[in-house]
Motif scaffolding. Structure first.
Motif, PDB file in Angstrom:
ATOM      1  N   ILE A   1       0.880  -1.167   0.000  1.00  0.00           N
ATOM      2  CA  ILE A   1       0.000   0.000   0.000  1.00  0.00           C
ATOM      3  C   ILE A   1       0.917   1.217   0.000  1.00  0.00           C
ATOM      4  O   ILE A   1       1.882   1.266   0.776  1.00  0.00           O
ATOM      5  CB  ILE A   1      -0.899   0.023   1.251  1.00  0.00           C
ATOM      6  CG1 ILE A   1      -1.788  -1.217   1.312  1.00  0.00           C
ATOM      7  CG2 ILE A   1      -1.740   1.304   1.290  1.00  0.00           C
ATOM      8  CD1 ILE A   1      -2.522  -1.391   2.625  1.00  0.00           C
ATOM      9  N   VAL A   2       0.620   2.183  -0.848  1.00  0.00           N
ATOM     10  CA  VAL A   2       1.418   3.407  -0.921  1.00  0.00           C
ATOM     11  C   VAL A   2       0.487   4.597  -0.850  1.00  0.00           C
ATOM     12  O   VAL A   2      -0.514   4.645  -1.567  1.00  0.00           O
ATOM     13  CB  VAL A   2       2.220   3.486  -2.238  1.00  0.00           C
ATOM     14  CG1 VAL A   2       3.011   4.789  -2.300  1.00  0.00           C
ATOM     15  CG2 VAL A   2       3.132   2.290  -2.400  1.00  0.00           C
ATOM     16  N   GLU A   3       0.816   5.540   0.035  1.00  0.00           N
ATOM     17  CA  GLU A   3       0.054   6.780   0.086  1.00  0.00           C
ATOM     18  C   GLU A   3       1.012   7.927   0.365  1.00  0.00           C
ATOM     19  O   GLU A   3       1.896   7.799   1.221  1.00  0.00           O
ATOM     20  CB  GLU A   3      -1.022   6.732   1.165  1.00  0.00           C
ATOM     21  CG  GLU A   3      -1.830   8.022   1.209  1.00  0.00           C
ATOM     22  CD  GLU A   3      -3.082   7.920   2.048  1.00  0.00           C
ATOM     23  OE1 GLU A   3      -3.949   7.115   1.681  1.00  0.00           O
ATOM     24  OE2 GLU A   3      -3.162   8.635   3.052  1.00  0.00           O
ATOM     25  N   SER A   4       0.839   8.997  -0.365  1.00  0.00           N
ATOM     26  CA  SER A   4       1.603  10.206  -0.096  1.00  0.00           C
ATOM     27  C   SER A   4       0.817  10.980   0.953  1.00  0.00           C
ATOM     28  O   SER A   4      -0.354  11.282   0.748  1.00  0.00           O
ATOM     29  CB  SER A   4       1.752  11.025  -1.375  1.00  0.00           C
ATOM     30  OG  SER A   4       2.511  12.168  -1.109  1.00  0.00           O
ATOM     31  N   ILE A   5       1.451  11.243   2.109  1.00  0.00           N
ATOM     32  CA  ILE A   5       0.714  11.881   3.197  1.00  0.00           C
ATOM     33  C   ILE A   5       1.177  13.307   3.426  1.00  0.00           C
ATOM     34  O   ILE A   5       2.346  13.638   3.248  1.00  0.00           O
ATOM     35  CB  ILE A   5       0.780  11.060   4.507  1.00  0.00           C
ATOM     36  CG1 ILE A   5       2.205  10.926   5.039  1.00  0.00           C
ATOM     37  CG2 ILE A   5       0.150   9.705   4.327  1.00  0.00           C
ATOM     38  CD1 ILE A   5       2.295  10.269   6.405  1.00  0.00           C
ATOM     39  N   ASP A   6       0.229  14.151   3.792  1.00  0.00           N
ATOM     40  CA  ASP A   6       0.517  15.528   4.170  1.00  0.00           C
ATOM     41  C   ASP A   6       0.808  15.505   5.660  1.00  0.00           C
ATOM     42  O   ASP A   6      -0.091  15.519   6.483  1.00  0.00           O
ATOM     43  CB  ASP A   6      -0.689  16.406   3.845  1.00  0.00           C
ATOM     44  CG  ASP A   6      -0.412  17.870   4.113  1.00  0.00           C
ATOM     45  OD1 ASP A   6       0.772  18.247   4.159  1.00  0.00           O
ATOM     46  OD2 ASP A   6      -1.383  18.628   4.286  1.00  0.00           O
ATOM     47  N   ASN A   7       2.080  15.410   6.009  1.00  0.00           N
ATOM     48  CA  ASN A   7       2.505  15.191   7.382  1.00  0.00           C
ATOM     49  C   ASN A   7       2.958  16.503   8.015  1.00  0.00           C
ATOM     50  O   ASN A   7       3.965  17.078   7.599  1.00  0.00           O
ATOM     51  CB  ASN A   7       3.649  14.168   7.388  1.00  0.00           C
ATOM     52  CG  ASN A   7       4.084  13.764   8.760  1.00  0.00           C
ATOM     53  OD1 ASN A   7       3.906  14.492   9.728  1.00  0.00           O
ATOM     54  ND2 ASN A   7       4.697  12.595   8.845  1.00  0.00           N
ATOM     55  N   PRO A   8       2.246  16.988   9.037  1.00  0.00           N
ATOM     56  CA  PRO A   8       2.631  18.276   9.645  1.00  0.00           C
ATOM     57  C   PRO A   8       3.979  18.237  10.361  1.00  0.00           C
ATOM     58  O   PRO A   8       4.557  19.279  10.653  1.00  0.00           O
ATOM     59  CB  PRO A   8       1.495  18.542  10.642  1.00  0.00           C
ATOM     60  CG  PRO A   8       0.924  17.210  10.945  1.00  0.00           C
ATOM     61  CD  PRO A   8       1.089  16.387   9.690  1.00  0.00           C
ATOM     62  N   TYR A   9       4.492  17.038  10.642  1.00  0.00           N
ATOM     63  CA  TYR A   9       5.764  16.893  11.349  1.00  0.00           C
ATOM     64  C   TYR A   9       6.945  16.676  10.393  1.00  0.00           C
ATOM     65  O   TYR A   9       8.065  16.464  10.849  1.00  0.00           O
ATOM     66  CB  TYR A   9       5.707  15.697  12.305  1.00  0.00           C
ATOM     67  CG  TYR A   9       4.650  15.815  13.361  1.00  0.00           C
ATOM     68  CD1 TYR A   9       4.851  16.590  14.498  1.00  0.00           C
ATOM     69  CD2 TYR A   9       3.449  15.130  13.240  1.00  0.00           C
ATOM     70  CE1 TYR A   9       3.897  16.686  15.484  1.00  0.00           C
ATOM     71  CE2 TYR A   9       2.473  15.215  14.224  1.00  0.00           C
ATOM     72  CZ  TYR A   9       2.703  15.999  15.337  1.00  0.00           C
ATOM     73  OH  TYR A   9       1.745  16.086  16.309  1.00  0.00           O
ATOM     74  N   HIS A  10       6.707  16.688   9.090  1.00  0.00           N
ATOM     75  CA  HIS A  10       7.707  16.269   8.113  1.00  0.00           C
ATOM     76  C   HIS A  10       9.086  16.907   8.336  1.00  0.00           C
ATOM     77  O   HIS A  10      10.099  16.220   8.313  1.00  0.00           O
ATOM     78  CB  HIS A  10       7.213  16.534   6.693  1.00  0.00           C
ATOM     79  CG  HIS A  10       8.101  15.973   5.647  1.00  0.00           C
ATOM     80  ND1 HIS A  10       8.079  14.644   5.296  1.00  0.00           N
ATOM     81  CD2 HIS A  10       9.060  16.554   4.881  1.00  0.00           C
ATOM     82  CE1 HIS A  10       8.974  14.419   4.355  1.00  0.00           C
ATOM     83  NE2 HIS A  10       9.588  15.561   4.088  1.00  0.00           N
TER      84      HIS A  10
END
Length: 186
Positions: free
Chosen positions: A26-35
Motif C-alpha cells: 500500500i502506498v500513500e503520499s501523506i501531508d505530514n505536519p511533522y515532516h
C-alpha cells in the motif's frame, strides 16, 4: 520521468486520487505536519557508529512512544490497514551516500512500513518480483514476510520505519486520534 520499467510497475497498481494499492503493498503520499522535524530527530537519536549496512539507525526502537511525530506516522499506517494493529517497533534511518540495505525480511511481525523523509531520485525499494520508486512523503506498507532491499544511494536518504502486529481482535475500530494511544503515559 517514467521509464519502461516504471510503466510496467504502474500497470500493476490501481490508482485512486491519493492511494495506490497492489496485492502486496500500500502506498500513500501523506501531508505530514511533522515532516520537517524528522531529520533533526534522527540525528539526535542516532547511534554514533554506522551499522553493518553503513547506515545510521536510531538507538531508540520505540520512537512512537517518545515522539508524537512518529506516533502520527503509526496512526497513518493503522488507518491504511484493513485490520486493527499495534506497533511493535519504530526507528529512524539515515543512509549516507553509497550505503545500502541487503535483502531481508522482518520476522515475528505482520506489517512493515517506511515513511520517506528525503529520498534521492532513482533509489528504488526492491522486492523479489517488483520494485517501488519512492518519493518524499510516501508512506509504504507491506507484509513483513516480503523480502526487500535498498540499492546503494547516491545522496543522503532519511526514513522512519517500523513494524506492526495484528491485534487479537481482528475488527478494525473506528476512532479518531489513535496516535495518542501510542505515546507512553508519563
Amino acid at each position: 520521468r517514467l521509464d519502461k520499467t516504471n510503466r510496467e510497475w504502474k500497470s500493476k497498481t490501481m490508482d485512486s486520487e491519493r492511494t495506490r494499492e497492489t496485492q502486496k503493498i500500500i502506498v500513500e503520499s501523506i501531508d505530514n505536519p511533522y515532516h520537517s522535524s524528522y531529520i533533526p530527530l534522527i540525528h539526535q537519536e542516532c547511534n554514533a557508529e554506522y551499522d553493518e549496512f553503513e547506515t545510521r539507525t536510531t538507538s531508540d526502537l520505540a520512537l512512537h512512544r517518545s515522539h508524537q511525530s512518529c506516533a502520527y506516522i503509526i496512526d497513518q499506517v493503522c488507518r491504511l490497514l484493513p485490520v486493527s494493529c499495534t506497533p511493535s517497533q519504530c526507528w529512524g534511518l539515515h543512509y549516507p551516500p553509497g550505503s545500502t540495505v541487503y535483502r531481508h525480511h522482518h520476522v515475528n511481525t505482520d506489517y512493515t512500513f517506511v515513511y520517506y523523509i528525503s529520498v534521492p531520485h532513482h533509489t528504488p525499494l526492491l522486492f523479489d518480483d517488483f520494485f517501488y520508486m519512492p518519493r518524499e512523503r510516501d508512506l509504504v506498507v507491506f507484509s513483513s514476510s516480503l523480502y526487500h532491499e535498498v540499492a546503494p544511494v547516491s545522496h543522503d536518504r532519511y526514513v522512519i520505519a517500523g513494524d506492526l502486529n495484528i491485534t487479537k481482535d481482528l475488527t478494525k475500530p473506528i476512532e479518531n486520534g489513535r496516535a495518542k494511544q501510542w505515546i507512553a503515559k508519563e
